[in-house]
Design a protein around this motif. Structure first.
Motif, PDB file in Angstrom:
ATOM      1  N   ARG A  36       0.841  -1.200   0.000  1.00 51.33           N
ATOM      2  CA  ARG A  36       0.000   0.000   0.000  1.00 51.33           C
ATOM      3  C   ARG A  36       0.874   1.248   0.000  1.00 51.33           C
ATOM      4  NH1 ARG A  36      -4.744  -0.877   4.502  1.00 51.33           N
ATOM      5  NH2 ARG A  36      -5.632  -2.794   3.642  1.00 51.33           N
ATOM      6  N   LYS A  37       0.487   2.191  -0.846  1.00 54.36           N
ATOM      7  CA  LYS A  37       1.131   3.504  -0.881  1.00 54.36           C
ATOM      8  C   LYS A  37       0.083   4.489  -0.382  1.00 54.36           C
ATOM      9  CE  LYS A  37       3.110   6.662  -4.337  1.00 54.36           C
ATOM     10  NZ  LYS A  37       3.449   6.810  -5.770  1.00 54.36           N
ATOM     11  N   ASN A  38       0.329   5.059   0.786  1.00 51.14           N
ATOM     12  CA  ASN A  38      -0.698   5.868   1.456  1.00 51.14           C
ATOM     13  C   ASN A  38      -0.566   7.358   1.159  1.00 51.14           C
ATOM     14  OD1 ASN A  38      -2.005   3.831   3.462  1.00 51.14           O
ATOM     15  ND2 ASN A  38       0.195   3.499   3.683  1.00 51.14           N
ATOM     16  N   TYR A  39      -1.615   7.958   0.678  1.00 55.23           N
ATOM     17  CA  TYR A  39      -1.681   9.424   0.595  1.00 55.23           C
ATOM     18  C   TYR A  39      -3.132   9.847   0.389  1.00 55.23           C
ATOM     19  CZ  TYR A  39      -1.850   8.905  -4.544  1.00 55.23           C
ATOM     20  OH  TYR A  39      -2.201   8.564  -5.822  1.00 55.23           O
ATOM     21  N   PHE A  40      -3.414  11.069   0.728  1.00 61.38           N
ATOM     22  CA  PHE A  40      -4.777  11.583   0.608  1.00 61.38           C
ATOM     23  C   PHE A  40      -4.953  12.372  -0.679  1.00 61.38           C
ATOM     24  CE2 PHE A  40      -4.539  10.932   5.178  1.00 61.38           C
ATOM     25  CZ  PHE A  40      -5.802  10.438   5.471  1.00 61.38           C
ATOM     26  N   TYR A  41      -5.948  12.041  -1.448  1.00 57.96           N
ATOM     27  CA  TYR A  41      -6.386  12.856  -2.572  1.00 57.96           C
ATOM     28  C   TYR A  41      -7.777  12.370  -2.971  1.00 57.96           C
ATOM     29  CZ  TYR A  41      -5.751  16.309  -6.180  1.00 57.96           C
ATOM     30  OH  TYR A  41      -5.883  17.434  -6.939  1.00 57.96           O
ATOM     31  N   PRO A  42      -8.659  13.286  -3.372  1.00 58.63           N
ATOM     32  CA  PRO A  42     -10.042  12.853  -3.612  1.00 58.63           C
ATOM     33  C   PRO A  42     -10.195  11.833  -4.746  1.00 58.63           C
ATOM     34  CG  PRO A  42      -9.928  15.238  -3.414  1.00 58.63           C
ATOM     35  CD  PRO A  42      -8.521  14.749  -3.464  1.00 58.63           C
ATOM     36  N   ASP A  43      -9.207  11.742  -5.647  1.00 54.91           N
ATOM     37  CA  ASP A  43      -9.347  10.745  -6.713  1.00 54.91           C
ATOM     38  C   ASP A  43      -8.849   9.371  -6.275  1.00 54.91           C
ATOM     39  OD1 ASP A  43      -6.603  10.876  -6.790  1.00 54.91           O
ATOM     40  OD2 ASP A  43      -6.460  11.727  -8.803  1.00 54.91           O
ATOM     41  N   LEU A  44      -8.388   9.275  -5.028  1.00 55.47           N
ATOM     42  CA  LEU A  44      -7.882   8.006  -4.496  1.00 55.47           C
ATOM     43  C   LEU A  44      -8.784   7.583  -3.335  1.00 55.47           C
ATOM     44  CD1 LEU A  44      -5.333   6.105  -4.877  1.00 55.47           C
ATOM     45  CD2 LEU A  44      -4.460   7.212  -2.823  1.00 55.47           C
ATOM     46  N   PRO A  45      -9.881   6.863  -3.642  1.00 56.95           N
ATOM     47  CA  PRO A  45     -10.933   6.695  -2.626  1.00 56.95           C
ATOM     48  C   PRO A  45     -10.493   5.917  -1.379  1.00 56.95           C
ATOM     49  CG  PRO A  45     -11.431   5.413  -4.597  1.00 56.95           C
ATOM     50  CD  PRO A  45     -10.267   6.284  -4.937  1.00 56.95           C
ATOM     51  N   LYS A  46      -9.542   4.995  -1.495  1.00 56.17           N
ATOM     52  CA  LYS A  46      -9.126   4.247  -0.310  1.00 56.17           C
ATOM     53  C   LYS A  46      -8.123   5.033   0.537  1.00 56.17           C
ATOM     54  CE  LYS A  46      -7.629   0.449  -2.390  1.00 56.17           C
ATOM     55  NZ  LYS A  46      -7.948   0.651  -3.800  1.00 56.17           N
ATOM     56  N   ALA A  47      -7.618   6.136  -0.022  1.00 58.75           N
ATOM     57  CA  ALA A  47      -6.517   6.897   0.581  1.00 58.75           C
ATOM     58  C   ALA A  47      -5.227   6.076   0.572  1.00 58.75           C
ATOM     59  CB  ALA A  47      -6.839   7.405   1.986  1.00 58.75           C
TER      60      ALA A  47
END
Lengths: 479, 489
Positions: free
Chosen positions: A81-92
């Motif tokens: 998993r590569k974690n980051y927040f952005y609205p186009d990445l629904p799982k974060a």
């Protein structure tokens, strides 16, 4: 220092969307261009409680790409998993691969004006694409479209082996053609299914230490990449020459101004907190599995090129252009087989078709007509039904509204006049109207014949058979 | 006869003899909920109206001579972390206060296929993080044996609802002890299956490599019956394992002669309440009497299990809870104007303190520069824990420990001391770390009348062995006939 005193060092990360029918972790379709959020399900929308299941086709396609680029295939691989927040990445988080990619240590051989060179492939890994943000001009907000979320990608990371823009260009085209040949990606650049992140740095010639690099992300046209690199290299030379230092950063290429701009969002400080994806089991591949995929690899561009040189006597350059795209190459072979005149098909592809593709920035795969229609065009010329200048018009028509060339020429009234009586009428008419030219010709000026034939062609709107015209003029003028 | 006192297998008997109808059974439970819920506070969403409708439909089917399954019309309660189509699944969080799942969890599909009746979604610690159910956004559930005490957690609503006879049985989830510990504290049977035996699809993830769905029942026989329903490989969960179909009720045998029981001394030492310890010793003596071979041994690695657990669980949670970002189905702060504000304010306002604590801890242990020292090391210790258990299971069929170091504690006594709350998991977490099955069965009460639980741990996919071990003890000691919740205030 002058620009020649620096060596440019570049590396590429290419993202190619795989042409599987369904997404990487659910069974939603991957078709491009559907209405927003119509190709989604609880899994790719990251509803609480959902779990991914790995699409086996994705692994197969990635292994195929690895084998076609001379990579070693990992028998033991996993997802991370590569974690980051952005609205186009629904799982974060993006499910990708971190320390155990599927393919490693490969290479591609490219050809430039300076000869052949091997470019190292560091790794190829599988991951999921993100969704898309549509900026809503009316409301001032942004809307999320998750159709693309979960579309499978391979990321192909090169070694920093590039020393010229020409090498970058050649590599990108070669890699694209390989992926098309093995049919794992349709590489439609305008749809973003083949895009590159370009890392660039410069260093004084002779220096062993790499310079600080900048990165340009998501470039999806060969022309932009070349232009952006021209600019960025120049910019870095200027910075260093003025005693400055190049900052490690992401820069955005602006097509309109022809410049790159710093993104200034300190993306580099982002910590993705990679860790093994606990929702998926490890990917274990057997020797047998890998060998079976190896067996399905099709004939690659080099081998086709060699065949074209030997069997159809194409020039090195022409064979190179045609085999650079699987689609062009297939078009050549199929049309050649139908009409039997490979040389003529070659000429059409190299000259007129390539020119139109260039002018309209069209990908070969987007050519609207098929091999049968191209073959028919060649045959109509060979039979003398139309002249080659009418042929060019038919080709333009094929691009606009593809249909049977025979229908086109009937509809447009472009059938060549090969009737002796009709040709003779035209010849006599032209002779009568141009006494001066006739006198010139008779006086020994051979060139006057060309003028007369031209006039006759004009009279018939190009439809007269040129060989017959020539012959008839000579006969009549002898009288 | 109080219908709600009966186990499910007893209800089945009375349905067969036509002593009872489905409508009567459900009416009894709905009334019991009306009566006891104000005191116990176990439900987040009650589904009693819709449940009665379903009960009548099933009764009609039966009256019309249609064939229905053995469990048709039997009520059940569901922990509010398991997705139920069309009904709110809140995870006891403000974040998901209005979330209605568009799909059913795989375990719910199985429950629905049996035509069982979901009477409601049960309270829990927010996102299953806690050991007392005090960290629910909505309410604090009480222990039916003493309403001033906690029911344990995180599946406290499920344990209390079964203990208070508001449902005959319930589903819960267990990441570090969240079924076994509240089962022990509420005097009911709680089973956490082997990791991979039950599908996690539709279970809202806390720590993916540790989470398992399991059951709360009044006795071991019901436990076997309900496990039969929910166990099984699921294509939608690639970490679920195909072990073929088993009938766990076949393990309901009293003869345990020659059963090899391992007693790890580390679980009877420091931090374990003396009353709990002596109760367990009595239970173990009982097993000897019944013909089991008992041996004390050392499971030294267990002392690292708690730290390992909190690193792995929090790391996975920090990633799993990222999707609650204020963009789609979650709470969104009305104050938020920019994207960053949507993230920051929504998450700050809608997550409780414990959830934030774990997200921060998990983010820290995964961050670059710390990954090797924490997360990677924890995974290595995890392997060692598994190895130690594997070695133990070469010698023993089951391992017996207390389920919880203490009996139920007073509300508010630990909720402000995270470290003390974490210690409540000390007996249970190693089982999750090793992916093993564990069952908690009541084995006595302390001097204040609060129930004590015994944890029986088995080897991977050896649910039969622990069910048999628990059943034999239960039949011999008859806890339910001796003790009952008093609803003491």
């Amino acid at each position: 220092m002058a620009r020649e005193d620096y060596e440019v060092v570049m590396g590429l990360e290419v993202h190619a969307e795989l042409s599987t029918k369904t997404k990487i972790f659910c069974s939603c379709p991957t078709k491009f261009g559907a209405k927003p959020n119509t190709q989604v399900c609880p899994i790719c929308m990251a509803m609480p409680g959902t779990l991914p299941t790995l699409n086996e086709k994705v692994v197969e396609y990635a292994v195929k790409a690895g084998l076609a680029t001379n990579c070693e295939i990992s028998r033991n691989s996993k997802n991370d998993r590569k974690n980051y927040f952005y609205p186009d990445l629904p799982k974060a988080y993006q499910i990708s691969q971190y320390d155990k990619p599927l393919c490693e240590h490969g290479y591609i051989e490219i050809e430039t004006s300076k000869g052949k060179k091997k470019i190292g492939i560091t790794r190829i890994h599988i991951e999921e694409d993100a969704g898309k943000l549509d900026h809503d001009d009316l409301g001032g907000g942004a809307l999320v479209d998750l159709n693309r979320a979960g579309v499978p990608l391979i990321e192909i990371v090169s070694e920093p082996d590039f020393r010229s823009i020409e090498e970058v260009d050649s590599y990108l085209k070669k890699l694209k053609s390989i992926l098309e040949y093995i049919e794992v990606s349709d590489c439609k650049m305008q749809e973003g299914s083949y895009r590159a992140d370009v890392n660039t740095s410069i260093r004084p010639i002779g220096s062993q230490k790499l310079g600080t690099r900048t990165e340009m992300k998501n470039m999806n046209s060969f022309r932009s990449i070349t232009r952006a690199l021209e600019y960025e290299i120049g910019r870095q030379v200027e910075v260093l020459d003025n005693g400055g230092t190049v900052e490690q950063e992401t820069r955005k290429w602006d097509e309109v101004s022809g410049k790159t701009f710093s993104m200034r969002d300190k993306e580099n400080a982002e910590d993705y907190r990679y860790f093994p994806e606990p929702d998926l089991v490890a990917i274990k591949l057997s020797e047998e599995y890998i060998e079976n995929i190896r067996k399905t690899l099709p004939e690659m561009p080099e081998s086709r090129k060699q065949r074209y040189l030997n069997d159809y006597k194409l020039s090195e350059k022409d064979a190179g252009i045609i085999t650079s795209s699987k689609y062009l190459s297939d078009l050549f072979e199929k049309a050649g087989e139908i009409c039997g005149n490979y040389k003529a098909v070659n000429n059409w592809i190299i000259s007129d078709i390539s020119r139109i593709l260039n002018e309209t920035e069209m990908d070969p795969i987007e050519i609207p007509f098929d091999a049968k229609q191209l073959a028919k065009l060649v045959m109509l010329i060979d039979k003398g039904t139309i002249s080659s200048s009418i042929g060019k018009k038919v080709l333009v028509e094929l691009f606009k509204n593809p249909r049977d060339p025979e229908e086109i020429i009937k509809e447009k009234g472009w059938i060549q006049i090969s009737d002796e009586g009709a040709i003779k009428d035209v010849v006599l008419k032209i002779i009568e109207a141009n006494p001066q030219s006739v006198a010139d010709y008779k006086g020994g000026k051979e060139r006057a014949l060309g003028f007369l034939v031209g006039q006759a062609m004009k009279e018939t709107k190009g439809k007269a058979n040129p060989q017959m015209l020539n012959k008839m003029f000579v006969e009549e003028l002898k009288k | 006869m109080d219908i709600t006192e009966l186990t499910v297998h007893e209800l089945q008997g009375k349905l067969k003899n036509k002593e009872l109808t489905i409508t009567q059974i459900n009416e009894a439970y709905v009334n019991r909920i009306k009566e006891k819920e104000p005191e116990v506070q176990a439900f987040i969403t009650e589904l009693t109206d819709q449940g009665m409708k379903q009960a009548k439909q099933i009764q009609n089917k039966i009256d019309n001579g249609e064939k229905v399954g053995d469990l048709a019309g039997i009520p059940i309660g569901i922990k509010d972390i398991i997705c139920t189509k069309g009904v709110k699944t809140t995870c006891a969080s403000k974040m998901l206060e209005n979330f209605i799942a568009p799909y059913d969890a795989t375990v719910m599909e199985k429950i629905n296929a049996e035509e069982m009746i979901d009477l409601g979604k049960l309270n829990m610690d927010e996102f299953a993080m806690g050991g007392s159910t005090e960290y629910s956004y909505f309410k604090k559930t009480r222990n039916p044996w003493d309403l001033s005490r906690v029911p344990g957690g995180s599946s406290g609503g499920s344990a209390a609802a079964v203990s208070a006879n508001m449902v005959p049985w319930a589903l819960g989830t267990d990441t570090g002890g969240s079924i076994r510990q509240p089962a022990a504290l509420c005097g009911v049977v709680g089973l956490k299956p082997t990791y991979g035996l039950v599908s996690r699809y539709g279970l809202v993830a806390f720590a993916s490599s540790l989470d398992q769905v399991g059951v709360f029942t009044k006795d071991v026989q019901d436990c076997a019956i309900l496990l039969n329903v929910i166990a099984g490989h699921d294509e939608k969960d690639t970490t679920s394992v195909d072990v073929g179909s088993k009938d766990y009720t076949k393990s309901l045998q009293k003869d345990i002669k020659g059963l090899r029981i391992g007693v790890p001394k580390e679980f009877y030492g420091e931090g374990i309440n003396p009353e709990v310890k002596s109760c367990l010793e009595t239970a173990i003596a009982k097993y000897k009497e019944m013909g089991a071979e008992v041996e004390e041994f050392s499971l030294d690695i267990a002392k690292y299990a708690l730290a390992t657990y909190y690193i792995i669980a929090c790391a996975e949670a920090s990633s799993n809870l990222g999707r609650y970002d204020g963009i789609r189905y979650t709470y969104r702060s009305p104050e938020a104007k920019t994207l960053k504000e949507i993230y920051k304010k929504s998450r700050s306002e809608a997550f409780g303190a414990e959830v934030k604590r774990r997200i921060i801890l998990g983010t820290y242990v995964l961050s670059s520069g710390y990954y090797d020292a924490y997360y990677k090391k924890a995974q290595q210790v995890r392997t060692l824990v598994m190895n130690e258990f594997n070695k133990a299971f070469e010698k023993y069929d089951v391992i017996i420990t207390p389920t919880s170091p203490t009996t139920a504690f007073k509300l508010g006594s630990k909720s402000n001391n995270p470290m003390e709350m974490y210690l409540a998991d000390i007996c249970t977490v190693s089982v999750n770390i090793a992916g093993l099955p564990g069952i908690s069965v009541p084995c006595g009460v302390d001097s204040e009348g609060m129930p004590i639980g015994m944890q029986i741990i088995g080897n991977k996919f050896c649910e039969e062995t622990i069910i048999k071990t628990a059943y034999a003890y239960e039949q011999e000691t008859k806890f339910r006939e001796k003790y009952k919740p008093t609803f003491k205030k």
